[in-house]
Design an enzyme around this catalytic site. Structure first.
Site, PDB file in Angstrom:
ATOM      1  N   ASP A  35       0.369  -1.480  -0.211  1.00 55.70           N
ATOM      2  CA  ASP A  35      -0.065   0.231  -0.325  1.00 55.70           C
ATOM      3  C   ASP A  35       0.760   1.774  -0.300  1.00 55.70           C
ATOM      4  OD1 ASP A  35      -2.472  -1.385  -0.276  1.00 55.70           O
ATOM      5  OD2 ASP A  35      -2.838  -1.371   2.311  1.00 55.70           O
ATOM      6  N   GLU A 109      -6.731 -29.487 -18.491  1.00 50.54           N
ATOM      7  CA  GLU A 109      -6.934 -28.471 -17.877  1.00 50.54           C
ATOM      8  C   GLU A 109      -8.572 -28.034 -16.706  1.00 50.54           C
ATOM      9  OE1 GLU A 109      -6.765 -24.842 -19.904  1.00 50.54           O
ATOM     10  OE2 GLU A 109      -5.752 -26.285 -21.423  1.00 50.54           O
ATOM     11  N   LYS A 111     -12.016 -26.944 -16.558  1.00 51.14           N
ATOM     12  CA  LYS A 111     -13.120 -25.737 -16.865  1.00 51.14           C
ATOM     13  C   LYS A 111     -12.988 -24.805 -15.505  1.00 51.14           C
ATOM     14  CE  LYS A 111     -16.227 -26.044 -20.443  1.00 51.14           C
ATOM     15  NZ  LYS A 111     -17.357 -25.506 -19.990  1.00 51.14           N
ATOM     16  N   ASP A 113     -15.630 -22.159 -14.824  1.00 48.54           N
ATOM     17  CA  ASP A 113     -16.610 -21.485 -15.126  1.00 48.54           C
ATOM     18  C   ASP A 113     -16.900 -20.025 -15.348  1.00 48.54           C
ATOM     19  OD1 ASP A 113     -19.813 -21.763 -15.807  1.00 48.54           O
ATOM     20  OD2 ASP A 113     -20.192 -22.702 -14.473  1.00 48.54           O
ATOM     21  N   TYR A 218      -6.052 -19.141 -21.836  1.00 47.71           N
ATOM     22  CA  TYR A 218      -5.417 -20.696 -21.873  1.00 47.71           C
ATOM     23  C   TYR A 218      -5.673 -21.317 -22.964  1.00 47.71           C
ATOM     24  CZ  TYR A 218     -11.244 -20.203 -22.709  1.00 47.71           C
ATOM     25  OH  TYR A 218     -12.245 -19.544 -22.773  1.00 47.71           O
ATOM     26  N   LYS A 305     -18.191 -32.788 -18.899  1.00 48.53           N
ATOM     27  CA  LYS A 305     -18.888 -31.574 -18.439  1.00 48.53           C
ATOM     28  C   LYS A 305     -19.736 -32.813 -17.013  1.00 48.53           C
ATOM     29  CE  LYS A 305     -20.514 -28.295 -20.627  1.00 48.53           C
ATOM     30  NZ  LYS A 305     -21.361 -26.921 -19.653  1.00 48.53           N
ATOM     31  N   CYS A 398     -48.967 -12.499  11.688  1.00 49.39           N
ATOM     32  CA  CYS A 398     -47.328 -13.280  11.436  1.00 49.39           C
ATOM     33  C   CYS A 398     -46.870 -14.450  12.571  1.00 49.39           C
ATOM     34  CB  CYS A 398     -46.787 -11.955  12.404  1.00 49.39           C
ATOM     35  SG  CYS A 398     -45.183 -11.908  13.187  1.00 49.39           S
ATOM     36  N   CYS A 401     -46.105 -12.528  16.799  1.00 47.95           N
ATOM     37  CA  CYS A 401     -46.674 -11.567  17.196  1.00 47.95           C
ATOM     38  C   CYS A 401     -48.000 -11.814  16.537  1.00 47.95           C
ATOM     39  CB  CYS A 401     -46.380 -10.035  17.002  1.00 47.95           C
ATOM     40  SG  CYS A 401     -46.898  -9.374  15.186  1.00 47.95           S
ATOM     41  N   CYS A 416     -45.690  -8.609   7.423  1.00 43.76           N
ATOM     42  CA  CYS A 416     -46.707  -8.615   8.973  1.00 43.76           C
ATOM     43  C   CYS A 416     -46.721  -7.041   9.355  1.00 43.76           C
ATOM     44  CB  CYS A 416     -45.868  -8.668  10.753  1.00 43.76           C
ATOM     45  SG  CYS A 416     -45.338  -8.999  11.516  1.00 43.76           S
ATOM     46  N   CYS A 421     -44.144  -5.523  15.954  1.00 41.35           N
ATOM     47  CA  CYS A 421     -43.396  -7.194  16.218  1.00 41.35           C
ATOM     48  C   CYS A 421     -42.122  -6.822  16.827  1.00 41.35           C
ATOM     49  CB  CYS A 421     -43.310  -8.008  14.611  1.00 41.35           C
ATOM     50  SG  CYS A 421     -43.425  -8.957  14.768  1.00 41.35           S
TER      51      CYS A 421
HETATM   52  S1  IVH Z   1     -10.411 -23.492 -25.095  1.00 40.81           S
HETATM   53  C1  IVH Z   1     -10.824 -23.728 -29.093  1.00 40.81           C
HETATM   54  N1  IVH Z   1     -10.199 -24.325 -22.044  1.00 40.81           N
HETATM   55  O1  IVH Z   1     -15.417 -23.720 -22.268  1.00 40.81           O
HETATM   56  C2  IVH Z   1     -10.785 -23.468 -27.860  1.00 40.81           C
HETATM   57  N2  IVH Z   1     -12.151 -23.065 -22.849  1.00 40.81           N
HETATM   58  O2  IVH Z   1     -17.381 -25.124 -23.404  1.00 40.81           O
HETATM   59  C3  IVH Z   1     -11.304 -22.722 -26.928  1.00 40.81           C
HETATM   60  N3  IVH Z   1     -13.275 -23.002 -20.899  1.00 40.81           N
HETATM   61  O3  IVH Z   1     -15.703 -21.159 -24.630  1.00 40.81           O
HETATM   62  C4  IVH Z   1     -11.845 -22.607 -26.003  1.00 40.81           C
HETATM   63  N4  IVH Z   1     -12.307 -23.334 -19.352  1.00 40.81           N
HETATM   64  O4  IVH Z   1     -15.752 -19.946 -22.082  1.00 40.81           O
HETATM   65  C5  IVH Z   1     -10.559 -23.676 -22.876  1.00 40.81           C
HETATM   66  N5  IVH Z   1      -9.430 -24.242 -19.474  1.00 40.81           N
HETATM   67  C6  IVH Z   1     -10.250 -24.212 -20.611  1.00 40.81           C
HETATM   68  C7  IVH Z   1     -11.205 -23.487 -20.887  1.00 40.81           C
HETATM   69  C8  IVH Z   1     -12.006 -22.946 -21.292  1.00 40.81           C
HETATM   70  C9  IVH Z   1     -13.001 -23.367 -19.456  1.00 40.81           C
HETATM   71  C10 IVH Z   1     -14.967 -22.242 -21.293  1.00 40.81           C
HETATM   72  C11 IVH Z   1     -15.087 -21.346 -22.457  1.00 40.81           C
HETATM   73  C12 IVH Z   1     -14.894 -21.971 -23.603  1.00 40.81           C
HETATM   74  C13 IVH Z   1     -16.285 -22.909 -23.324  1.00 40.81           C
HETATM   75  C14 IVH Z   1     -16.769 -24.008 -23.979  1.00 40.81           C
END
Ligand code: IVH
Length: 657
Positions: A35, A109, A111, A113, A218, A305, A398, A401, A416, A421
């Site tokens: 800081d 990797e 994924k 969200d 990524y 997924k 309520c 009360c 209420c 109350c």
């Molecule tokens: S690769 C051509 N890598 O998942 C490559 N996507 O369901 C396209 N996502 O649109 C994406 N983690 O928003 C890639 N390690 C990862 C990811 C990833 C999350 C998302 C991304 C993509 C969607 C596809």
């Protein structure tokens, strides 16, 4: 000392510490030391605004407000991924790949969200950030992305590159954000993904800055792509350039891939952010063309997924909670079950309409899940298992009360009707003492309920009269002397808290933390707020019809005024200590003189105040800047005489840009 050199030094240091903190998760120095550096940089930049550059670490606080989003055509389409839902799908994916290439390795990797975004750097500087949109055309979100700490404004090498990755909100930030939203009577976000999406699609970058978003990279496209042979190298490169990348595993066979996916799934809840699957990519980039693409997705990658974790349990009861405003919320009491690593025994049912639409009944078996991993929610009723025939009925009185309930027109909620109350009163007291309000340490929920039931505290002023019961509390209620004295001391200290904390603590409908601050900022004290009418309240930009009406209603009640009078007698400070806004002009005093071309006086003043500055009418030694328009007269002369810095309209506009 050479200013430019020191600026460069500070910026490099801060960038380095940012990288270690936000990307590598390995802080190098203490927050205090950090800081201090940032403060020094901010101060030098304030003094020498000509040296402020867009990529300085100070430029992440937000402030740019757009009128609309600009469409951006992606240089290369942002593709999506095809999905796999089981091991079979993964093996077929591997079969397809092996048909066209002999030796393949995979990278697995997590994924994340969130939302896909593309960042463009030119000679190492961030110049553009865009959403995925429909894959071909996205929207310019540069102003918001600049506020994300894990996005480098300057790369560690001065190259031109496009980086793709995911913008997301960590679970802890999501939980904190929703907590504040609930306190402010704003609808909570359903999950971190929605919260991230809602924050990145804001025209005002201040909001994105407050929301604490994150970015994980990524993929990258460098003109000289051939130089990077594997995806593993890409990820390593991204990390070296200054990006966060999720951990990845290299696999030689599809069985190894399946194992890695399992491992990620098993520990999915230990990540700091939501992950909804794993992404599997062929490692050799030289094979990508051979393996090819469909119209929507590459054939060299697939997304596995995870199933949303849902659990079945029974509703043993439906009870009703009374909130601070008297709002009645039905809550399902569940047979306790484990969901995602914690035991769940209650789930909110929101309101009557929600229960009726889903036809939820006591005795039902229900499927529950944790929305965004956090808030338990009833997804559906298993109707086949139903043995109980009585449908849900909303209570009419309520539960605390017994006063009749009323449903506000066009709203789903019942309230209420009894202003006294006890449930409301207790909730109000709890709110008043809570951290974001009067922040009275030691006066938590349980103890307030106890004091209320024992008759020591019924109203807010009673909190400050608790000291009259000191002896009784020690003798009868069995409190230790030390702890009661500490509590009384904390209560006493709170008398001098800033007005906005008191305003928020009063629990006026629609007056959340932010509105409370706005009110304290615009008025000199509580009495001015009490005296103001709806029209003058509405003149404040942040205050609309609903809030203005609620404030005037609240302060027109006899009981309110009586309570305020008591608080005043007790010695609470009811005056604003004008909390200045934070911004590039924090602590600076301006005088405006002459005619401006692009602003009225009021507009210029608003621009200054919005950035933390103050505008006064006469020039003195305390004036920091005089804005000089056309036909400026004596104030300009005085500024010259006192050596006050003068800004013409153009340089003023540059500073607020
Ligand atoms: S690769 C051509 N890598 O998942 C490559 N996507 O369901 C396209 N996502 O649109 C994406 N983690 O928003 C890639 N390690 C990862 C990811 C990833 C999350 C998302 C991304 C993509 C969607 C596809």
């Amino acid at each position: 000392m050479n200013i430019e050199k020191r600026l460069q030094e500070l910026r490099d240091l801060i960038r380095k510490y940012d990288y270690y903190y936000h990307v590598l998760d390995q802080p190098l120095i203490s927050d205090v030391a950090y800081d201090q550096l940032l403060k020094e940089l901010t101060e030098i930049e304030r003094e020498y605004p000509q040296f402020v550059s867009e990529d300085s670490p100070t430029q992440r606080v937000g402030g740019t407000v757009l009128e609309g989003f600009t469409k951006i055509e992606h240089t290369l389409p942002m593709l999506s991924l095809s999905n796999a839902f089981n091991d079979g799908d993964l093996r077929s994916f591997d079969d397809r790949v092996r048909k066209v290439v002999n030796n393949r390795e995979y990278i697995v990797e997590a994924k994340v969200d969130g939302l896909a975004a593309s960042l463009t750097y030119e000679e190492g500087k961030l110049v553009l950030a865009a959403t995925r949109g429909n894959g071909v055309v996205g929207e310019d979100i540069t102003h918001n992305v600049r506020t994300i700490r894990s996005v480098p404004l300057v790369l560690r090498k001065p190259i031109s590159i496009e980086v793709r990755g995911e913008i997301y909100m960590a679970k802890a930030h999501f939980a904190a954000l929703n907590e504040v939203r609930l306190e402010n009577e704003e609808a909570p976000f359903k999950n971190p993904r929605n919260a991230a999406a809602g924050s990145i699609r804001q025209l005002d970058s201040k909001i994105a800055a407050e929301r604490t978003l994150d970015f994980v990279a990524y993929h990258h496209a460098i003109k000289d792509e051939e130089a990077v042979m594997t995806h593993a190298e890409t990820l390593k490169n991204l990390r070296d350039l200054g990006f966060k990348v999720s951990e990845f595993v290299e696999c030689k066979t599809i069985e190894e891939v399946i194992d890695s996916v399992r491992t990620i799934e098993a520990k999915r809840h230990s990540y700091a952010y939501d992950i909804d699957g794993a992404v599997i990519k062929v490692n050799q980039k030289t094979q990508y063309q051979t393996i090819g693409y469909t119209a929507k997705s590459p054939k060299w990658a697939i997304a596995y997924k995870f199933k949303a974790e849902e659990v079945i349990t029974k509703i043993v009861d439906i009870v009703f909670q009374v909130g601070r405003t008297g709002q009645i919320t039905p809550v399902a009491i569940l047979e306790p079950v484990e969901v995602q690593g914690s035991t769940v025994s209650r789930a909110t049912l929101h309101n009557e309409d929600y229960v009726k639409t889903k036809d939820i009944r006591v005795g039902d078996d229900v499927i529950i899940k944790k929305a965004g991993d956090i808030i338990p929610e009833v997804v559906a009723v298993i109707k086949e298992n139903r043995t109980i025939q009585t449908p849900f009925t909303m209570i009419q009185q309520c539960p605390k009360c017994q006063a009749p309930l009323a449903r506000v027109e066009k709203e789903a909620d019942y309230y209420c009707t009894n202003p006294n109350c006890p449930a409301k009163q207790v909730e109000n007291l709890i709110h008043f003492a809570s951290r974001k309000a009067m922040n009275i340490e030691g006066l938590g929920e349980r103890i307030i309920e106890h004091f209320y039931n024992e008759g020591y505290i019924k109203t807010i002023p009673d909190i400050y009269r608790l000291k009259n019961h000191r002896e009784q509390l020690i003798v009868r209620a069995g409190f230790g002397e030390k702890s009661i004295d500490k509590l009384l001391e904390n209560i006493d200290k709170s008398k001098h808290h800033p007005l906005h904390q008191l305003l928020f603590g009063l629990g006026i409908r629609y007056v959340g933390e932010k509105v409370a601050k706005v009110l304290a900022y615009h008025f000199d004290g509580l009495s001015d707020i009490i005296e103001s009418d709806e029209e003058s309240l509405k003149r404040i930009p942040e205050i609309g019809d609903k809030i203005a009406q609620s404030i005037t209603d609240y302060f027109s009640q006899h009981e309110t005024l009586e309570m305020i009078r008591e608080l005043e007698d007790i010695g609470l400070s009811l005056r604003s200590i004008n909390v200045q806004k934070e911004g590039i002009f924090s602590g600076k005093t301006f005088v405006i003189t002459g005619k401006l071309e692009h602003f009225t006086r009021d507009q210029a003043q608003e621009e200054i105040e919005a950035r933390g500055g103050k505008v006064t009418s006469s020039v003195s030694k305390k004036t920091d800047f005089v804005i000089v328009g056309e036909e400026a007269g004596s104030k300009k002369d005085k500024a010259e005489k006192l050596g006050v810095m003068m800004l013409d309209e153009t340089s003023f506009m540059e500073r607020i840009k």
